[in-house]
Scaffold this active site. Structure first.
Site, mmCIF file in Angstrom:
data_model
loop_
_atom_site.group_PDB
_atom_site.id
_atom_site.type_symbol
_atom_site.label_atom_id
_atom_site.label_comp_id
_atom_site.label_asym_id
_atom_site.label_seq_id
_atom_site.Cartn_x
_atom_site.Cartn_y
_atom_site.Cartn_z
ATOM 1 N N HIS A 194 -1.686 -16.360 -12.123
ATOM 2 C CA HIS A 194 -0.322 -15.790 -12.171
ATOM 3 C C HIS A 194 0.490 -16.328 -10.995
ATOM 4 O O HIS A 194 1.630 -16.779 -11.138
ATOM 5 C CB HIS A 194 -0.404 -14.262 -12.118
ATOM 6 C CG HIS A 194 0.898 -13.570 -11.797
ATOM 7 N ND1 HIS A 194 1.442 -13.551 -10.527
ATOM 8 C CD2 HIS A 194 1.764 -12.887 -12.565
ATOM 9 C CE1 HIS A 194 2.585 -12.895 -10.536
ATOM 10 N NE2 HIS A 194 2.806 -12.475 -11.763
ATOM 11 N N ASN A 195 -0.100 -16.299 -9.824
ATOM 12 C CA ASN A 195 0.629 -16.758 -8.633
ATOM 13 C C ASN A 195 0.849 -18.268 -8.644
ATOM 14 O O ASN A 195 1.880 -18.750 -8.164
ATOM 15 C CB ASN A 195 -0.113 -16.335 -7.361
ATOM 16 C CG ASN A 195 0.164 -14.888 -7.006
ATOM 17 O OD1 ASN A 195 0.492 -14.085 -7.873
ATOM 18 N ND2 ASN A 195 0.030 -14.541 -5.740
ATOM 19 N N LYS A 233 -4.959 -13.056 -11.522
ATOM 20 C CA LYS A 233 -3.831 -12.871 -10.580
ATOM 21 C C LYS A 233 -3.552 -14.175 -9.828
ATOM 22 O O LYS A 233 -2.393 -14.522 -9.571
ATOM 23 C CB LYS A 233 -4.137 -11.731 -9.594
ATOM 24 C CG LYS A 233 -3.052 -11.551 -8.514
ATOM 25 C CD LYS A 233 -1.738 -11.045 -9.070
ATOM 26 C CE LYS A 233 -0.494 -11.262 -8.257
ATOM 27 N NZ LYS A 233 -0.401 -10.925 -6.894
ATOM 28 N N ARG A 250 5.710 -27.106 -1.299
ATOM 29 C CA ARG A 250 5.768 -26.122 -0.195
ATOM 30 C C ARG A 250 5.207 -26.742 1.081
ATOM 31 O O ARG A 250 5.740 -26.545 2.176
ATOM 32 C CB ARG A 250 4.968 -24.860 -0.556
ATOM 33 C CG ARG A 250 5.672 -23.977 -1.547
ATOM 34 C CD ARG A 250 5.200 -22.537 -1.452
ATOM 35 N NE ARG A 250 5.643 -21.784 -2.617
ATOM 36 C CZ ARG A 250 5.525 -20.474 -2.752
ATOM 37 N NH1 ARG A 250 4.946 -19.752 -1.806
ATOM 38 N NH2 ARG A 250 5.955 -19.858 -3.833
ATOM 39 N N SER A 291 0.661 -7.238 -9.301
ATOM 40 C CA SER A 291 1.855 -8.059 -9.085
ATOM 41 C C SER A 291 3.126 -7.264 -9.321
ATOM 42 O O SER A 291 3.178 -6.394 -10.190
ATOM 43 C CB SER A 291 1.872 -9.270 -10.009
ATOM 44 O OG SER A 291 3.063 -10.016 -9.764
ATOM 45 N N ARG A 335 -4.546 1.599 9.699
ATOM 46 C CA ARG A 335 -5.101 1.234 11.013
ATOM 47 C C ARG A 335 -4.233 1.774 12.146
ATOM 48 O O ARG A 335 -4.729 2.405 13.077
ATOM 49 C CB ARG A 335 -5.217 -0.291 11.105
ATOM 50 C CG ARG A 335 -5.661 -0.795 12.452
ATOM 51 C CD ARG A 335 -5.723 -2.298 12.468
ATOM 52 N NE ARG A 335 -4.409 -2.924 12.257
ATOM 53 C CZ ARG A 335 -4.174 -4.214 12.384
ATOM 54 N NH1 ARG A 335 -5.167 -5.031 12.697
ATOM 55 N NH2 ARG A 335 -2.956 -4.714 12.174
ATOM 56 N N THR A 336 -2.942 1.561 12.051
ATOM 57 C CA THR A 336 -2.026 2.080 13.058
ATOM 58 C C THR A 336 -1.581 3.477 12.620
ATOM 59 O O THR A 336 -0.847 3.624 11.628
ATOM 60 C CB THR A 336 -0.809 1.139 13.199
ATOM 61 O OG1 THR A 336 -1.298 -0.200 13.382
ATOM 62 C CG2 THR A 336 0.079 1.530 14.353
ATOM 63 N N GLY A 388 0.807 -1.216 0.000
ATOM 64 C CA GLY A 388 0.000 0.000 0.000
ATOM 65 C C GLY A 388 0.837 1.261 0.000
ATOM 66 O O GLY A 388 0.554 2.228 -0.739
HETATM 67 N N1 LIG Z 1 3.827 -8.297 -0.479
HETATM 68 C C1 LIG Z 1 3.692 -8.611 -1.765
HETATM 69 O O1 LIG Z 1 4.670 -8.914 -2.488
HETATM 70 C C2 LIG Z 1 2.351 -8.591 -2.399
HETATM 71 C C3 LIG Z 1 1.192 -8.542 -1.641
HETATM 72 N N2 LIG Z 1 -0.025 -8.505 -2.262
HETATM 73 C C4 LIG Z 1 -1.269 -8.432 -1.482
HETATM 74 O O2 LIG Z 1 -1.432 -7.084 -1.043
HETATM 75 C C5 LIG Z 1 -2.160 -7.077 0.201
HETATM 76 C C6 LIG Z 1 -1.322 -6.330 1.230
HETATM 77 O O3 LIG Z 1 -0.098 -7.027 1.369
HETATM 78 P P1 LIG Z 1 1.191 -6.378 2.069
HETATM 79 O O4 LIG Z 1 1.269 -4.927 1.781
HETATM 80 O O5 LIG Z 1 2.328 -7.268 1.692
HETATM 81 O O6 LIG Z 1 0.843 -6.615 3.594
HETATM 82 P P2 LIG Z 1 1.474 -5.916 4.902
HETATM 83 O O7 LIG Z 1 1.385 -6.919 5.964
HETATM 84 O O8 LIG Z 1 2.792 -5.326 4.604
HETATM 85 O O9 LIG Z 1 0.465 -4.714 5.209
HETATM 86 C C7 LIG Z 1 -0.837 -4.977 5.621
HETATM 87 C C8 LIG Z 1 -1.585 -3.675 5.772
HETATM 88 O O10 LIG Z 1 -2.917 -3.972 6.123
HETATM 89 C C9 LIG Z 1 -3.222 -3.359 7.382
HETATM 90 N N3 LIG Z 1 -4.047 -4.247 8.163
HETATM 91 C C10 LIG Z 1 -3.734 -5.480 8.611
HETATM 92 N N4 LIG Z 1 -4.744 -5.995 9.313
HETATM 93 C C11 LIG Z 1 -5.703 -5.052 9.342
HETATM 94 C C12 LIG Z 1 -6.988 -4.999 9.924
HETATM 95 N N5 LIG Z 1 -7.490 -6.034 10.605
HETATM 96 N N6 LIG Z 1 -7.712 -3.873 9.745
HETATM 97 C C13 LIG Z 1 -7.212 -2.827 9.051
HETATM 98 N N7 LIG Z 1 -5.999 -2.818 8.474
HETATM 99 C C14 LIG Z 1 -5.267 -3.931 8.615
HETATM 100 C C15 LIG Z 1 -1.894 -3.115 8.051
HETATM 101 O O11 LIG Z 1 -2.034 -2.042 8.966
HETATM 102 P P3 LIG Z 1 -1.175 -1.944 10.337
HETATM 103 O O12 LIG Z 1 0.011 -1.112 10.012
HETATM 104 O O13 LIG Z 1 -2.099 -1.309 11.268
HETATM 105 O O14 LIG Z 1 -0.819 -3.357 10.724
HETATM 106 C C16 LIG Z 1 -1.025 -2.771 6.852
HETATM 107 O O15 LIG Z 1 -1.221 -1.444 6.452
HETATM 108 C C17 LIG Z 1 -2.403 -8.536 0.549
HETATM 109 O O16 LIG Z 1 -3.651 -8.925 0.048
HETATM 110 C C18 LIG Z 1 -1.300 -9.262 -0.221
HETATM 111 O O17 LIG Z 1 -1.611 -10.602 -0.476
HETATM 112 C C19 LIG Z 1 -0.151 -8.481 -3.618
HETATM 113 C C20 LIG Z 1 0.956 -8.527 -4.404
HETATM 114 C C21 LIG Z 1 2.288 -8.617 -3.871
HETATM 115 O O1 LIG Z 2 1.250 -11.921 -4.963
HETATM 116 C C1 LIG Z 2 2.425 -11.923 -4.698
HETATM 117 C C2 LIG Z 2 3.445 -11.925 -5.750
HETATM 118 O O2 LIG Z 2 2.874 -12.029 -7.019
HETATM 119 C C3 LIG Z 2 2.816 -11.940 -3.249
HETATM 120 O O3 LIG Z 2 4.168 -11.738 -3.025
HETATM 121 C C4 LIG Z 2 2.342 -13.182 -2.574
HETATM 122 O O4 LIG Z 2 2.480 -13.034 -1.187
HETATM 123 C C5 LIG Z 2 3.116 -14.414 -3.039
HETATM 124 O O5 LIG Z 2 2.483 -15.558 -2.592
HETATM 125 P P1 LIG Z 2 3.005 -16.402 -1.330
HETATM 126 O O6 LIG Z 2 3.146 -15.425 -0.187
HETATM 127 O O7 LIG Z 2 1.948 -17.428 -1.126
HETATM 128 O O8 LIG Z 2 4.335 -16.988 -1.732
#
Ligand SMILES: NC(=O)C1=CN([C@@H]2O[C@H](COP(=O)(O)OP(=O)(O)OC[C@H]3O[C@@H](n4cnc5c(N)ncnc54)[C@H](OP(=O)(O)O)[C@@H]3O)[C@@H](O)[C@H]2O)C=CC1
Ligand SMILES: O=C(CO)[C@H](O)[C@H](O)COP(=O)(O)O
Length: 474
Positions: A189-190, A186, A291, A132, A36-37, A17
Site C-alpha cells: 500500500h505504501n 500495508k 525521493r 492506514s 513513555r513520556t 496512537g
Molecule cells: N503518522 C502516520 O501517518 C502513520 C504512522 N504509522 C506508523 O505508526 C507508528 C507510530 O507512528 P506515529 O504515531 O506517527 O509516531 P509519533 O512519532 O507521533 O509517536 C511515536 C510514539 O512512540 C513513542 N516512542 C517513541 N520511541 C519510543 C521508545 N524508544 N520507547 C517507547 N515509546 C517510544 C512515543 O512516545 P514519547 O511521547 O515518549 O516520545 C510516541 O508515543 C509508526 O510505526 C508509524 O510508521 C502508520 C500509519 C500512518
Molecule cells: O504509513 C503511512 C501512510 O500510509 C505513514 O504516513 C508513513 O509515514 C508514510 O511513509 P513515509 O513517511 O515513508 O512517507
C-alpha cells in the site's frame, strides 16, 4: 459510577496512537493507555473531553497491564523496529496465557513474521496489523490490513471493523493472512502511495515548471481532476496543498517548502521485496529513487552549475490539462497493476491466500491511496485475482485511450528536461509488456559468451552454446 471493563490497552500516544485510542474508546471499547513520556498521557486524558471516562491512564507498564481485564489485548503504536522488540520484551513477563499484543505500526513484515514465531514459544499471542489513513484516519476510521490466524480475527475483528472506515457501510478492515501478511499488504500500500504521490508531483512539475501555471491554476486543475476518473484522496489534498498560502511570505505554501522528500522505509522495503520476488514494480522503484535524489539537494545544485540547470519550459502547445490528466490516469493504472501483481506473487511465495479483491475493497475508504478507481479494481480482481489489471476491463480500454497522452507527456517532458521518472518508468513497463521480442536475446548471448551460461534457441534445436563458446573470456 460503575467502572468500565477494560479489555484493551494501547502503548504510544503519538500522532497515530492518540487518535486510535480515542477512536477505540468512542466505538465502545474502553481502553487503558500508556506513553513513555508520562506528561503526554496526562495531557492526552486532559484533552479527551467526553471520552476521558473511557480511557484509563497508566504511568507504568505494570499499571497498564493491571488495568486491563484478562484476556488482555495490547496495541503497540510506536516507531517500527527495535522499539517494538523492546516493548514486547518489557511486556512479556507481565502477561498471562491468552493475552494478545498487536503491533499496529508500520513494521517490516519480516519482523512481524519473526515476532509471531517468537510468540508461539511464549504464553501470549502476537499479531501485526497495517493501519492506514494518517491521524485523521486513525481518529475517525482507518483502513486496516490485519495479519494473524482466523482465531485472532474472530477475537479482535469486531473491534477493528468497528473502528475502521466504512465504504458505503462496509468496514474497511479485513484479515489478510497469517504472520506478516497484514504488514506486507500495508507495505505494498505504501509503495503504491509513494508512486501515486510521485506521479502527482510530476504532473505538478509539468504544470508549474513546464507550463508556468501559478498556484491557483494548479490547484484548480487538481480540483477538476478530483471530480473525474482521478477522484482520490491524494489528488484532493494536492489541490488543497497547491491552494495553501504561506502565512510568512504570503506566497504559495509550496514555494516555501524545501524540495527534499522524507521517508521512513516502507517504499524502499516494497522495492526491495519486489526485487526479491522477481516482480517488476518500476513505477514504485522510480518513486523511491526520486525521493532519494530529492534528498541530495547539494549534489543537484552542483549538477545544475556544471551541466546547466533544468527544467526548461515546455514547448508551446506541447501539453494541456486534458493530456496531463490522461497521463496521470494511465500512470495510476500501471502503478496499481504492478502493486497488485506483487501481492499476487507474494501470496504464492509465502503461501498466503491474500484476498486480492478484498484488499482493493478495504482501500476504497480510510487509507491514503483511497480512490474511486479502486472500486473497478476490486471488481476486476474478483473476476481474476491473479490477473494483471492491464488485461482487465475497464482498465484495458482506459489504457488504450490514455496511452497516447502518457507517451506525448513523456516525450514533451524529456525534451524540456522535466524529469518524470515514475511516469516514464510506467510507460517503459507498459511498452515492454506489449513487446513480443525484447532485446534479451543479446543479453543471453553476452551471458553465454562470457560465462558459458547457455541459451534457448527460437527454433527449439539443441544449442547449448553459441559459436563463440570456445573463445569465451572471464
Ligand atoms: N503518522 C502516520 O501517518 C502513520 C504512522 N504509522 C506508523 O505508526 C507508528 C507510530 O507512528 P506515529 O504515531 O506517527 O509516531 P509519533 O512519532 O507521533 O509517536 C511515536 C510514539 O512512540 C513513542 N516512542 C517513541 N520511541 C519510543 C521508545 N524508544 N520507547 C517507547 N515509546 C517510544 C512515543 O512516545 P514519547 O511521547 O515518549 O516520545 C510516541 O508515543 C509508526 O510505526 C508509524 O510508521 C502508520 C500509519 C500512518
Ligand atoms: O504509513 C503511512 C501512510 O500510509 C505513514 O504516513 C508513513 O509515514 C508514510 O511513509 P513515509 O513517511 O515513508 O512517507
Amino acid at each position: 459510577m460503575m467502572q468500565d471493563r477494560v479489555n484493551y490497552g494501547l502503548i504510544g500516544l503519538g500522532t497515530m496512537g492518540a487518535a486510535l485510542a480515542l477512536n477505540i474508546a468512542e466505538k465502545g471499547y474502553p481502553i487503558a493507555v500508556f506513553n513513555r513520556t508520562g506528561t503526554v498521557t496526562d495531557e492526552f486524558i486532559a484533552s479527551a473531553g467526553d471520552l476521558a471516562p473511557h480511557l484509563t491512564p497508566a504511568h507504568s507498564l505494570q499499571d497498564l497491564v493491571a488495568a486491563i481485564t484478562r484476556p488482555r489485548t495490547i496495541i503497540l503504536m510506536v516507531p517500527a523496529g527495535p522499539v517494538v522488540d523492546a516493548q514486547i520484551e518489557a511486556l512479556a513477563p507481565l502477561l498471562d496465557e491468552g493475552d494478545l499484543i498487536i503491533d499496529a505500526g508500520n513494521a517490516n513484515f519480516t519482523d512481524t513474521e519473526r515476532r509471531t514465531a517468537g510468540a508461539r514459544d511464549a504464553k501470549f499471542d502476537f499479531i501485526g496489523i497495517g493501519v492506514s489513513g494518517g491521524e485523521e484516519g486513525a481518529r475517525h476510521g482507518p483502513s486496516i490490513m490485519a495479519g494473524g490466524e482466523p482465531a485472532h480475527w474472530q477475537r479482535v475483528g469486531p473491534m477493528l471493523e468497528a473502528i475502521s472506515a466504512k465504504y458505503k457501510g462496509t468496514p474497511c478492515a479485513a484479515l489478510m493472512g497469517q504472520g506478516g501478511a497484514g504488514h506486507f499488504v500495508k507495505m505494498v500500500h505504501n509503495g503504491i502511495e509513494y508512486a501515486d504521490m510521485q506521479m502527482i508531483a510530476e504532473t505538478y512539475a509539468l504544470m508549474h515548471d513546464g507550463l508556468g501555471w501559478d498556484a491557483a491554476e494548479v490547484a484548480e486543475t487538481f480540483e477538476t481532476w478530483n471530480k473525474g476518473t482521478l477522484a482520490s484522496y491524494l489528488v484532493e489534498i494536492s489541490g488543497k496543498v497547491a491552494r495553501a498560502v504561506d502565512p510568512i511570505s504570503g506566497g504559495p505554501m509550496l514555494d516555501a517548502i524545501l524540495d527534499a522528500a522524507g521517508q521512513k522505509g516502507t517504499g524502499r522495503w516494497t522495492a526491495i521485496e519486489a526485487q526479491q520476488l522477481g516482480v517488476p514494480v518500476p513505477v514504485i522503484e522510480a518513486a523511491v529513487a526520486a525521493r532519494n535524489i530529492s534528498a541530495r539537494v547539494d549534489t543537484r545544485a552542483r549538477g545544475a552549475g556544471v551541466f546547466g540547470a533544468l527544467p526548461h519550459p515546455l514547448a508551446a502547445g506541447a501539453l494541456d490539462r486534458e493530456v496531463i490528466e490522461g497521463t496521470l490516469i494511465a500512470g495510476k493504472i500501471l502503478c496499481y497493476a504492478q502493486g497488485f501483481e506483487m501481492l499476487a506473487k507474494a501470496a504464492e511465495q509465502f503461501s498466503w491466500s491474500l484476498p486480492m479483491a478484498t484488499i482493493a475493497r478495504i482501500w476504497r475508504e480510510g487509507c491514503i491511496i483511497r480512490s474511486d478507481m479502486l472500486n473497478d479494481m476490486a471488481s476486476a480482481l474478483e473476476a481474476a485475482p491473479d490477473g494483471n489489471l492491464i488485461f482487465a476491463e475497464p482498465f484495458t480500454g482506459m489504457l488504450r485511450k490514455h496511452e497516447p497522452a502518457l507517451r506525448r507527456t513523456v516525450i514533451a517532458a524529456t525534451q524540456a528536461g522535466i524529469a518524470v521518472p515514475a511516469l516514464s518508468a510506467g510507460l517503459s513497463w507498459f511498452d515492454l509488456m506489449r513487446t513480443p521480442r525484447m532485446p534479451a536475446n543479446m543479453i543471453q548471448a553476452q551471458r553465454d559468451f562470457f560465462g558459458a551460461h547457455g541459451f534457448q534457441r527460437l527454433d527449439g534445436r539443441d544449442a547449448p552454446h553459441g559459436p563463440w563458446a570456445h573463445g569465451a573470456q572471464g
